[in-house]
Design a protein around this motif. Sequence first.
Motif, mmCIF file in Angstrom:
data_model
loop_
_atom_site.group_PDB
_atom_site.id
_atom_site.type_symbol
_atom_site.label_atom_id
_atom_site.label_comp_id
_atom_site.label_asym_id
_atom_site.label_seq_id
_atom_site.Cartn_x
_atom_site.Cartn_y
_atom_site.Cartn_z
ATOM 1 N N TYR A 149 0.856 -1.191 0.000
ATOM 2 C CA TYR A 149 0.000 0.000 0.000
ATOM 3 C C TYR A 149 0.886 1.232 0.000
ATOM 4 O O TYR A 149 2.088 1.138 0.262
ATOM 5 C CB TYR A 149 -0.928 -0.015 1.226
ATOM 6 N N LYS A 150 0.294 2.360 -0.324
ATOM 7 C CA LYS A 150 1.057 3.624 -0.327
ATOM 8 C C LYS A 150 0.829 4.326 1.000
ATOM 9 O O LYS A 150 -0.324 4.511 1.412
ATOM 10 C CB LYS A 150 0.567 4.525 -1.462
ATOM 11 N N SER A 156 5.834 2.972 -1.059
ATOM 12 C CA SER A 156 5.190 1.656 -1.034
ATOM 13 C C SER A 156 5.573 0.911 0.240
ATOM 14 O O SER A 156 6.747 0.881 0.612
ATOM 15 C CB SER A 156 5.628 0.839 -2.244
ATOM 16 N N ASN A 159 2.158 -4.978 2.811
ATOM 17 C CA ASN A 159 0.937 -5.248 3.580
ATOM 18 C C ASN A 159 1.256 -6.178 4.746
ATOM 19 O O ASN A 159 2.040 -7.117 4.585
ATOM 20 C CB ASN A 159 -0.108 -5.933 2.698
ATOM 21 N N ARG B 141 -11.987 -4.278 -1.253
ATOM 22 C CA ARG B 141 -10.608 -4.006 -1.653
ATOM 23 C C ARG B 141 -9.859 -5.337 -1.711
ATOM 24 O O ARG B 141 -9.729 -6.001 -0.689
ATOM 25 C CB ARG B 141 -10.005 -3.105 -0.580
ATOM 26 N N THR B 143 -6.346 -7.568 -2.780
ATOM 27 C CA THR B 143 -4.928 -7.497 -3.134
ATOM 28 C C THR B 143 -4.740 -8.239 -4.449
ATOM 29 O O THR B 143 -5.320 -9.303 -4.664
ATOM 30 C CB THR B 143 -4.070 -8.158 -2.038
ATOM 31 N N THR B 159 -1.119 0.798 -6.971
ATOM 32 C CA THR B 159 -1.616 0.666 -5.608
ATOM 33 C C THR B 159 -1.554 -0.770 -5.102
ATOM 34 O O THR B 159 -1.655 -1.000 -3.906
ATOM 35 C CB THR B 159 -3.084 1.132 -5.530
ATOM 36 N N GLU B 161 -3.746 -2.988 -5.547
ATOM 37 C CA GLU B 161 -5.056 -3.483 -5.144
ATOM 38 C C GLU B 161 -6.142 -3.098 -6.154
ATOM 39 O O GLU B 161 -5.975 -2.185 -6.956
ATOM 40 C CB GLU B 161 -5.414 -2.970 -3.754
#
Lengths: 193, 185
Positions: A149-150, A156, A159, B141, B143, B159, B161
């Motif tokens: 994720y940003k 970056s 997760n 959402r 991945t 992103t 995702e």
Amino acid sequence: MLPPEAPQHVKDELLQGESITWIGQPSNKLALKITAVVLVAVLLFIIFFLKDFMGFGRGANFSFAFQGIGLVFTAFGMIFCYMLLSAPVRVWLYFKRTYYVVTDKRYIVISGGNKNRKVQQYDKKTVTPLMSASFLGVTNLVWRAPGFYKDSDGDSRQNTLTFAGIEPREVFNITSETFPKLSEAVKTTSPPR
Amino acid sequence: MQESQFLAPEIRSELEANEKVLWVGQPNAMSELISTLPILIFAVPWTAISVFFLMCAFTTTKQGQNLWFLSIIGVPFTLLGLLLLSVPFYTYFYTTKTHYLATDRNLYVIQLGKQISVEKYPREDLINLVRTESGGKGTLRWTLQGNSARPSYRKAKQTGEVVFKNIANPRELEHLLRDTAKKGS
């Protein structure tokens, strides 16, 4: 087998044929300690900073335009005060409404109440143990999850799945996987020299 | 299941042969509009002060000389204010042109307009769902994993995702996708 203490909205998240192997919440000890820290921080902020602004401009004769701007600032100030004063309550509610669920297929993190809810679901096969860290007498378990994720800076970030504030004796009930200690995790993730 | 012949031709043409449409939806434009409210609250006083500064620059004189050149400072601030004021309108219209589609094989994010943008994600590449819901509306959402070199993954690669944002009954869609995935496997 579903533990009887699981609330209905947690039970609703299960798939057909899926069974819970462990269910828990962040430790009350951790919730109390963090809520207390936030409460003290808010009170200190109010005492040292906001008190000087309370009587600002009292007795002065401002023009109509300045009074209008003053009203806008007061409105923003009231929103800010509300956010400050409600912060400890929101922190406490966050802890009390968070459930960690381990099933035979997934790790699930459910946060929020009946109206606003966030449900994070991770297939067990997709996550790998990253580290365990002891903090304020409780254990935090962190798994590495696929994807990234940003962050707020636009960088970056990997997760992760986190079970925060677990009683140390519960760790063995959650998973048989072994987690590296925080110090080991730092060593393995630091860049090569 | 929804019949694909009821779909707009631009969307229908993107589907593969014999692909069954399970669900079609759009983000809730009103929710998206409300989410831009903080920007609007900030933009209104910002623009008002900038315009006030510009007016002062054009009407004020000092020792008989006009101070219009001060508008050089005021113009960029005013333009930025107008840009911020347009964000809610842009968001609203952008949202009304966005369509989400779930089929038995893929998920699609389709942006209609002068240029049509189609993002297509095979369902087997989507893992670890996060659902956020509030009052019957919510966001799903996923991945993204797998072959991220595919051209349609360009946007999601930024992103990592795939997002179905502000849709109605996200839980129902989640269950529908799970049920159909089970049947497929």
